[in-house]
Design an enzyme around this catalytic site. Structure first.
Site, mmCIF file in Angstrom:
data_model
loop_
_atom_site.group_PDB
_atom_site.id
_atom_site.type_symbol
_atom_site.label_atom_id
_atom_site.label_comp_id
_atom_site.label_asym_id
_atom_site.label_seq_id
_atom_site.Cartn_x
_atom_site.Cartn_y
_atom_site.Cartn_z
ATOM 1 C CD GLU A 1 14.586 33.274 -29.212
ATOM 2 O OE1 GLU A 1 13.315 34.066 -29.413
ATOM 3 O OE2 GLU A 1 15.516 33.574 -28.482
ATOM 4 C CB ILE B 1 25.901 31.233 -43.045
ATOM 5 C CG1 ILE B 1 25.755 29.580 -41.671
ATOM 6 C CG2 ILE B 1 27.221 30.643 -43.864
ATOM 7 C CD1 ILE B 1 27.340 29.546 -41.041
ATOM 8 C CG MET C 1 23.381 29.817 -37.395
ATOM 9 S SD MET C 1 22.934 27.855 -36.577
ATOM 10 C CE MET C 1 24.463 27.366 -37.824
ATOM 11 C CG HIS D 1 30.770 28.148 -43.886
ATOM 12 N ND1 HIS D 1 32.121 27.682 -43.224
ATOM 13 C CD2 HIS D 1 31.075 27.958 -45.048
ATOM 14 C CE1 HIS D 1 32.845 27.736 -44.713
ATOM 15 N NE2 HIS D 1 32.661 27.958 -45.562
ATOM 16 N N GLY D 2 27.660 26.107 -41.427
ATOM 17 C CA GLY D 2 26.698 26.169 -40.614
ATOM 18 C C GLY D 2 26.547 24.763 -39.787
ATOM 19 C CB ALA D 3 26.778 20.977 -40.357
ATOM 20 C CD GLN E 1 22.945 31.347 -46.531
ATOM 21 O OE1 GLN E 1 21.848 31.175 -47.515
ATOM 22 N NE2 GLN E 1 22.515 32.658 -46.143
ATOM 23 N N GLY E 2 25.217 26.895 -48.353
ATOM 24 C CA GLY E 2 25.784 25.212 -49.366
ATOM 25 C C GLY E 2 27.333 24.758 -49.375
#
Length: 444
Positions: free
Chosen positions: A301, A268, A266, A277-279, A273-274
């Site tokens: 993993e 971004i 994964m 977008h990851g969420a 970042q920040g």
């Protein structure tokens, strides 16, 4: 001295030699970080000037407009380069080294060029510079540009690029600098999508610079799923798409008729970042698999610490409205009802459900109340103490088979007071992490 651009097909290595005792020359590979014991000679000091930190030398860009090429504000650097340049993350043989890796923002067509102000063999005969070009060629796919004009020509065709696969989710984030909401989309793709294999080969090169133990996956294995995040933006009245990040998920078989999707990679990209977008990506992936009756649960993993914190936030957000996580039931303790409901409705396994419970119970607990605070602390510590109890069970077995002096050595390794201190430190760190999740949740 102005930087000189190196034509990639002309980059060649020369033999390496270093002066040693007296006037004798001994040809060998130069390792600038391993000098002989004692004071450095004048020559060795000069040679040491030709080492470059590759995390600083590598310059990355996501290019939308021709002017981005000269804009230093669009440049970003790797976090890691040891998988390409070794543990010391240094290239020898150049002064002012720049390794330019510029990508068109959408389809990631690549410009690769090497620049430097001085090369070691220009000052020292028979001293070999590192073959930087070959090292980069090992990770970037063929077909890249080596001059700016060709790259700009490809940039003009970017209007034809469209995201791959099936649209899963659209969301907006307000951009303070632009003063407007920016739209983003998440897609699910696979290797049957025309052009996606080549696109993925370019995309995965970023892993080497931003994931410490990254490796490329076997794209011929059909059990891989790919989830992509794109930003929609306007250019000369047309709508274009810029790559934001992605996730790969492997679908493991679970007997007799289930699958267990496991998040493998994964990322971004740094310019995004920040921003949340990851969420958005992780929640979208969870919702995608939640709808499948054949999915047992979703795992990851070898997750990093940052990924675990992100997962905590997403899973708590998904679980907080389940009946089994109501404040009343939270105060009654962790239950099988929580495990079952989270697994059946949200594809969350027991271990992750337990963390969700602890976070939500912290929110429901008045830590200023001595009894509630004590109850919460003991509940969490009962889980944390598991590894210590395992060690005690192992010692009980040892007593039956070890000689007294051997048993004494084992007992000396166990300091009960130290264990208590470690347990308390683990608890306090966990509560601190949980509070950050709750703070973020309150702002969502």
């Amino acid at each position: 001295m102005a930087p000189r651009s190196v034509e990639l097909n002309q980059c060649v290595s020369v033999a390496t030699s270093l002066p040693v005792v007296g006037s004798e020359l001994k040809t060998r590979k130069y390792s600038y970080f391993k000098f002989a014991a004692g004071r450095l000679t004048a020559t060795e000091k000069k040679l040491a000037e030709y080492k470059c930190n590759t995390n600083e030398a590598i310059q990355l860009k996501l290019v939308r407009f021709p002017e981005d090429l000269e804009d230093e504000n669009t440049t970003f650097n790797p976090e890691y380069s040891h998988q390409v340049f070794g543990d010391d993350e240094v290239a020898f043989g150049y002064k002012g080294l720049k390794i330019l890796l510029y990508y068109i923002a959408g389809n990631l067509s690549t410009l690769f060029r090497i620049e430097y102000t001085s090369r070691v063999n220009e000052k020292f005969d028979c001293v070999e510079a590192d073959d930087v070009e070959s090292k980069i060629r090992e990770i970037i796919p063929p077909g890249f540009c080596t001059n700016t004009d060709d790259f700009v020509s490809l940039l003009e065709k970017e209007v034809n690029f469209k995201p791959f696969g099936m649209l899963l989710h659209t969301y907006s984030i307000h951009n303070e600098e632009a003063g407007e909401d920016i739209t983003y989309q998440i897609y699910k793709a696979d290797m049957t999508c025309p052009g996606f294999r080549e696109y993925h080969e370019r995309l995965q090169t970023f892993l080497m610079w931003f994931i410490e133990t990254a490796s490329f996956i076997d794209v011929d294995d059909e059990r891989w799923n790919y989830f992509l995040v794109f930003e929609k933006y306007n250019k000369d009245g047309a709508t274009l798409f810029a790559t934001v990040g992605y996730m790969t998920v492997y679908n493991y078989y679970v007997y007799p008729d289930k699958t267990r999707p496991r998040v493998s990679q994964m990322l971004i990209l740094p310019p995004f970042q920040g921003e949340g977008h990851g969420a958005q990506l992780l929640e979208t992936v969870h919702r995608y698999y939640m709808s499948s009756p054949t999915v047992l649960d979703i795992t990851a993993e070898d997750p990093s610490e940052n990924y675990v914190k992100l997962r905590d936030f997403v899973l708590v957000k998904l679980c907080q409205d389940l009946v089994c996580f109501s404040p009343v039931k939270l105060m009654q303790g962790f239950s099988q009802e929580m495990v079952t409901e989270a697994q059946q409705k949200l594809k969350i396994n027991k271990q992750h459900t337990r963390r969700v419970y602890e976070i939500l119970r912290l929110r429901a607990t008045n830590m200023g109340d001595a009894e509630q605070s004590r109850s919460y602390r003991l509940d969490v510590k009962r889980r944390l103490i598991g590894p210590y109890k395992k060690k005690q069970r192992e010692l009980a077995k040892m007593r039956r088979c070890l000689r007294p002096e051997e048993m004494t050595n084992q007992l000396n390794q166990i300091d009960l007071n130290l264990q208590r201190e470690q347990l308390e430190e683990s608890f306090q760190q966990l509560v601190s992490d949980y509070r950050r999740v709750l703070e973020r949740l309150a702002q969502a």
